[in-house]
Design a protein around this motif. Structure first.
Motif, PDB file in Angstrom:
ATOM      1  N   UNK B 181      -9.121   5.941   0.992  1.00 62.36           N
ATOM      2  CA  UNK B 181      -8.759   4.969  -0.049  1.00 62.36           C
ATOM      3  C   UNK B 181      -8.609   5.604  -1.424  1.00 62.36           C
ATOM      4  N   UNK B 182      -9.310   6.719  -1.637  1.00 64.30           N
ATOM      5  CA  UNK B 182      -9.257   7.337  -2.953  1.00 64.30           C
ATOM      6  C   UNK B 182      -8.113   8.319  -3.123  1.00 64.30           C
ATOM      7  N   UNK B 183      -7.413   8.638  -2.029  1.00 57.47           N
ATOM      8  CA  UNK B 183      -6.222   9.486  -2.184  1.00 57.47           C
ATOM      9  C   UNK B 183      -4.974   8.706  -1.760  1.00 57.47           C
ATOM     10  N   UNK B 184      -5.129   7.386  -1.734  1.00 59.70           N
ATOM     11  CA  UNK B 184      -4.045   6.512  -1.295  1.00 59.70           C
ATOM     12  C   UNK B 184      -2.753   6.754  -2.069  1.00 59.70           C
ATOM     13  N   UNK B 185      -2.863   6.790  -3.399  1.00 55.64           N
ATOM     14  CA  UNK B 185      -1.642   6.934  -4.191  1.00 55.64           C
ATOM     15  C   UNK B 185      -0.988   8.289  -3.921  1.00 55.64           C
ATOM     16  N   UNK B 186      -1.807   9.304  -3.700  1.00 52.42           N
ATOM     17  CA  UNK B 186      -1.259  10.620  -3.358  1.00 52.42           C
ATOM     18  C   UNK B 186      -0.515  10.577  -2.043  1.00 52.42           C
TER      19      UNK B 186
END
Lengths: 363, 262
Positions: B181-186
């Motif tokens: 969830x914390x590298x979703x935008x990547x």
């Protein structure tokens, strides 16, 4: 009663370089123990080993009578508070704190109750819906503490939790941490490189150097009676004298050199058998102006009184409340602090007196 | 203080003209009602836009391009996310070498890659065109996927992962619940960049297309061999719009993640 024991534990990142070698540590139930030392001394490695983030190459880790050596980190039920807070950025404060409870399949109503009680303990009631990025450093660290505590861990571990905070907040937070720890009576291991921080909140402090515990004692004991030269230096003893001979007499230890002899009364800081090195803090040496020439003979008085030595001021610096002098004597240079209105001039002949009860024998 | 420099302003203007005028000319000619591309257009018509949708080959190859990009992207993510994670999270022997291996497809000329793929996948191992296209496109997407996701992971504090472990979560679940969830935008940015790269690719595709199987850009090229009507201009305008929208999304995603780093 011993809760945690590391026995002959070794940790190495490769085959030659050991971080810890045959390391031993026992921690009593309910105690707050700090691991203190310079960077690279192995304190964080010890903590991460206890947490289960690292595996030992050899040795045994016993916790509560059970062998925990091979128990994975997620089965240990220890709370860990990180230097970087390590909150879950994508979760609200409530969900951050609830994280461990959800894994333990606690009911929603119970979670709500325990999270709000924990946020109350860390004084963050009302912040449930916020996200970590909306909080200040101190608030984040309190959330991290709440998150670690809410699972009712068997052990609480802190890895330099205050070093990212500013000075005022650090003092407040360490009082908070101590208060919460005492309120909940939870066994705690705390790692820091800040001496004042460790001494102020711990029941016991272990001073580490090169992967070895140099001394494990109550803070006040370490402060007064360092056992080794490293510990003495670390806590501010800056004067060391090594003697060639030692003689143990009734209630006294005589230390002798070719020119000088010192007498140290036996006390808690002198019980190192065979030790021939003494240490003293700069503020414990008495300094007085001296006329070293004995007028009648014209000879230099080298300090015939007990534990005295004559010398001359080489450097003086202003410390605020006191002046610090570097005094050159025939026994070497000494650093001496003294509160006074006007400092001695450079070159001033002075007499240094070393009070016996302030002298500590170190290994 | 802003200084006015006429010379520099003129130079900048010329650069813009140089960059943008072909696009403007193409856009203008796409509305030409006649059968030959003309600039300036002699009228206004949307019939060449209509023509795109009437050409079954365009519709078919568009579908193939989308499928190839989609499957390639999926494979690139399946390989790229663990690779990016391993490269960012752990120190291991030969890490630099692995990094170089994963980035190498960018360094090798596309035409060489395409030819190599043809030689091995199609000629030597007799792979059908579609699977060969999937593999070829996965290979060209992988470096972008790994690069973008790794840079996203470099902003991620791995002690957050350790926090989840210490609270009782196992490693695999932690990866899905805390890391992803914390590298979703990547990941989304990686998907879009890889998609654009794959969708526009000619050098690899040209070797792996044949009767019945072709990608959209290849179809455009072969259309151009026989026709010189403004259909291609119309297609170009649509592709520019699609690209602009996707780039805008990336800008928003990476822009946002840039501001929420701390």
């Amino acid at each position: 009663m011993t809760l945690l024991a590391l026995e002959n534990v070794s940790v190495a990142y490769d085959h030659q370089h050991y971080i810890l070698r045959d390391f031993n540590l026992n921690i009593e139930r309910g105690q707050f123990i700090s691991l203190l030392g310079p960077s690279g001394c192995g304190k964080t490695t010890t903590l991460r080993l206890i947490a289960g983030f690292l595996e030992a190459k050899s040795g045994q880790f016993t916790f509560n009578g059970k062998n925990y050596t091979k128990v994975p980190v997620n089965k240990r039920n220890f709370g860990f508070v990180f230097q970087s807070y390590a909150l879950f950025p994508h979760l609200s404060i409530f969900e951050n704190v609830a994280f461990g409870l959800r894994l333990r399949k606690v009911s929603d109503s119970e979670i709500a109750k325990r999270v709000s009680r924990m946020l109350e303990i860390v004084s963050l009631t009302g912040y449930e819906k916020r996200f970590p990025k909306e909080l200040s450093g101190g608030q984040k660290q309190r959330v991290a503490i709440a998150r670690a505590l809410v699972i009712e861990p068997d052990l609480l571990l802190f890895d330099e939790p205050l070093s990212n905070l500013d000075a005022n907040l650090r003092v407040n937070m360490r009082v908070e941490i101590r208060r919460i720890q005492q309120e909940l009576g939870i066994t705690t291991v705390y790692v820091s490189h800040d001496q004042e921080e460790c001494f102020s909140i711990s029941d016991q402090v272990a001073i580490m150097n090169n992967g070895v515990i140099e001394q494990l004692d109550r803070p006040s004991t370490i402060f007064k009676y360092p056992r080794t030269e490293f510990v003495a230096k670390f806590i501010g003893f800056s004067n060391f004298i090594e003697f060639a001979y030692r003689e143990d007499r009734d209630g006294e230890i005589w230390l002798k050199d070719k020119a000088t002899s010192f007498r140290v009364p036996k006390h808690a800081g002198t019980d190192k058998s065979g030790g021939r090195k003494i240490a003293i803090r700069p503020e414990d040496i008495n300094i007085t102006a001296d006329s070293p020439f004995i007028p009648s003979t014209g000879q230099i008085d080298t300090g015939k009184e007990l534990n005295q030595v004559a010398g001359a001021v080489m450097v003086s610096t202003f410390l605020g409340r006191s002046y610090q002098y570097v005094v050159r004597t025939e026994m070497g240079d000494f650093t001496v602090n003294r509160e006074m209105e006007e400092p001695y001039a450079n070159g001033q002949k002075v007499l240094l007196t070393f009070p016996g009860d302030k002298l500590v024998i170190v290994n | 203080m802003q200084e006015k420099n006429r010379g520099l302003a003129l130079f900048t203007l010329l650069v813009y003209v140089f960059l943008l005028s072909p696009l403007i000319i193409i856009a203008a000619t796409s509305f030409e009602p006649g059968t030959i591309m003309k600039f300036p257009p002699q009228g206004f018509s949307l019939k060449w836009y209509e023509n795109i949708f009437k050409q079954s080959l365009f519709m078919e190859t568009f579908k193939i391009s989308i499928i190839v990009s989609f499957v390639g992207n999926l494979l690139a993510l399946l390989l790229g996310i663990p690779a990016a994670y391993a490269l960012s999270r752990f120190d291991f022997r030969g890490k630099e070498a692995w990094n170089a291996v994963f980035i190498s497809p960018v360094l090798i000329p596309g035409i060489v890659m395409g030819f190599t793929m043809l030689k091995y996948l199609v000629v030597t191992y007799h792979l059908p065109m579609m699977p060969a296209l999937f593999i070829g496109h996965t290979v060209i997407m992988l470096p972008f996927t790994i690069r973008v996701i790794a840079s996203s992971l470099s902003n991620f504090d791995f002690s957050v992962e350790e926090a989840a472990l210490s609270l009782g979560m196992n490693r695999l679940r932690t990866f899905f619940v805390v890391v992803l969830p914390n590298i979703k935008s990547g990941i989304i940015a990686a998907v879009i960049i890889a998609f654009l790269d794959s969708f526009n690719n000619v050098e690899i595709s040209v070797f792996m297309t044949g009767p019945g199987v072709s990608t959209f850009p290849i179809q455009m090229l072969s259309y151009l061999e026989n026709h010189f009507d403004p259909t291609l201009a119309a297609i170009s305008v649509l592709l520019m719009l699609l690209t602009a929208v996707l780039i805008f999304i990336i800008e928003r995603l990476l822009g946002l993640s840039y501001f929420t780093k701390r």
